[in-house]
Design a protein around this motif. Structure first.
Motif, PDB file in Angstrom:
ATOM      1  N   LEU A 183       0.702  -1.270  -0.106  1.00  0.00           N
ATOM      2  CA  LEU A 183      -0.199  -0.151  -0.262  1.00  0.00           C
ATOM      3  C   LEU A 183       0.925   1.216  -0.115  1.00  0.00           C
ATOM      4  CD1 LEU A 183      -3.017   1.571   0.273  1.00  0.00           C
ATOM      5  CD2 LEU A 183      -2.066   0.998   3.028  1.00  0.00           C
ATOM      6  N   SER A 184       0.793   2.385  -1.012  1.00  0.00           N
ATOM      7  CA  SER A 184       1.563   3.539  -1.069  1.00  0.00           C
ATOM      8  C   SER A 184       1.408   4.258   0.064  1.00  0.00           C
ATOM      9  CB  SER A 184       0.662   4.496  -2.161  1.00  0.00           C
ATOM     10  OG  SER A 184      -0.639   5.111  -2.064  1.00  0.00           O
ATOM     11  N   GLU A 185       2.169   4.667   0.480  1.00  0.00           N
ATOM     12  CA  GLU A 185       1.784   5.767   1.737  1.00  0.00           C
ATOM     13  C   GLU A 185       1.323   7.001   1.371  1.00  0.00           C
ATOM     14  OE1 GLU A 185       4.695   4.843   0.504  1.00  0.00           O
ATOM     15  OE2 GLU A 185       5.981   3.698   1.696  1.00  0.00           O
ATOM     16  N   ARG A 186       1.639   7.602   0.400  1.00  0.00           N
ATOM     17  CA  ARG A 186       0.189   8.665  -0.089  1.00  0.00           C
ATOM     18  C   ARG A 186      -0.360   8.901   0.032  1.00  0.00           C
ATOM     19  NH1 ARG A 186       0.931  12.834  -5.407  1.00  0.00           N
ATOM     20  NH2 ARG A 186      -0.766  13.852  -5.461  1.00  0.00           N
ATOM     21  N   GLN A 187      -1.536   6.662  -0.157  1.00  0.00           N
ATOM     22  CA  GLN A 187      -2.815   6.391  -0.578  1.00  0.00           C
ATOM     23  C   GLN A 187      -3.027   6.205   0.793  1.00  0.00           C
ATOM     24  OE1 GLN A 187      -5.511   5.428  -3.149  1.00  0.00           O
ATOM     25  NE2 GLN A 187      -5.763   6.445  -0.884  1.00  0.00           N
ATOM     26  N   LEU A 188      -2.306   5.729   2.038  1.00  0.00           N
ATOM     27  CA  LEU A 188      -3.299   5.241   3.360  1.00  0.00           C
ATOM     28  C   LEU A 188      -3.016   7.151   3.923  1.00  0.00           C
ATOM     29  CD1 LEU A 188      -3.110   4.067   5.396  1.00  0.00           C
ATOM     30  CD2 LEU A 188      -1.197   3.769   6.649  1.00  0.00           C
TER      31      LEU A 188
END
Length: 216
Positions: A183-188
């Motif tokens: 999971l991308s850091e930006r998405q979270l």
């Protein structure tokens, strides 16, 4: 100091990469063995092998390093009953001690001086059924709860659990961490901001610095 022993995968000195002490120089004591098999596990090498060491030998090695901050981790450290003796010995020696645990085993006998960093396993971990929710009642403001988030389903489950158990009011920190390379850091970050959650997002600092290798 007793002659009791534990099986140790590694003892090393690095920067703490996670939780409240992220960025601080820390001695890590990684115990061998774990009854869980989380799909995102990054320490499978600690499931087997290791070296049998007495408490005295462990303490001597820990005290050779220039800091008194110690993190006991695994695997699942509490899978070895003598972990409780190690935690007490470290506290008695004046160390600032944290315990990283899956939360699948009881925390009732852990020394009260230890800061417990307890996972709650999300659905995508494959080990959600191992969560021991009664441990939540044992946690205090010095303790932390961590969710490793793999996807939107995990995030929604964690958000529900956060509210159901009123976690921000119970512990000092609630940590949401994106599963490495899942999971991308930006998405979270965007999900947390959109919902205004009272949680701390964390990124594994040690992996940014050194990559996905042991002993860091």
């Amino acid at each position: 100091m007793t002659n009791e022993s534990l099986r140790i995968s590694e003892i090393f000195y690095s920067l703490q990469g996670e939780a409240r002490d992220s960025g601080l120089p820390t001695v890590f004591v990684r115990l061998t063995g774990c009854p869980l098999r989380c799909k995102y596990c990054d320490s499978e090498y600690a499931f087997f092998g290791g070296e049998r060491m007495t408490l005295k030998e462990i303490m001597e090695k820990v005290q050779n390093y220039p800091v008194h901050r110690v993190c006991v981790t695994g695997g699942e450290p509490l899978a070895q009953p003598n972990c409780l003796l190690l935690l007490k010995a470290l506290c008695d020696a004046g160390c600032q001690v944290s315990l990283e645990t899956s939360g699948a085993l009881s925390l009732a006998e852990v020394d009260v001086r230890v800061s417990r960093v307890m996972d709650l396993k999300t659905p995508a971990s494959g080990e959600q059924q191992r969560n021991r929710y009664e441990n939540i009642l044992l946690l205090e403001r010095k303790d932390q709860i961590k969710f490793v988030i793999c996807d939107r389903g995990d995030y929604d489950w964690a958000k529900f659990t956060l509210d159901r158990y009123q976690l921000p009011e119970r512990v000092g920190e609630v940590l949401f961490s994106p599963s490495y390379n899942q999971l991308s850091e930006r998405q979270l970050a965007e999900w947390i901001l959109e919902d205004g959650l009272p949680v701390r997002m964390q990124i594994q600092l040690h992996k940014l610095l050194w990559g996905d290798i042991a002993g860091v």
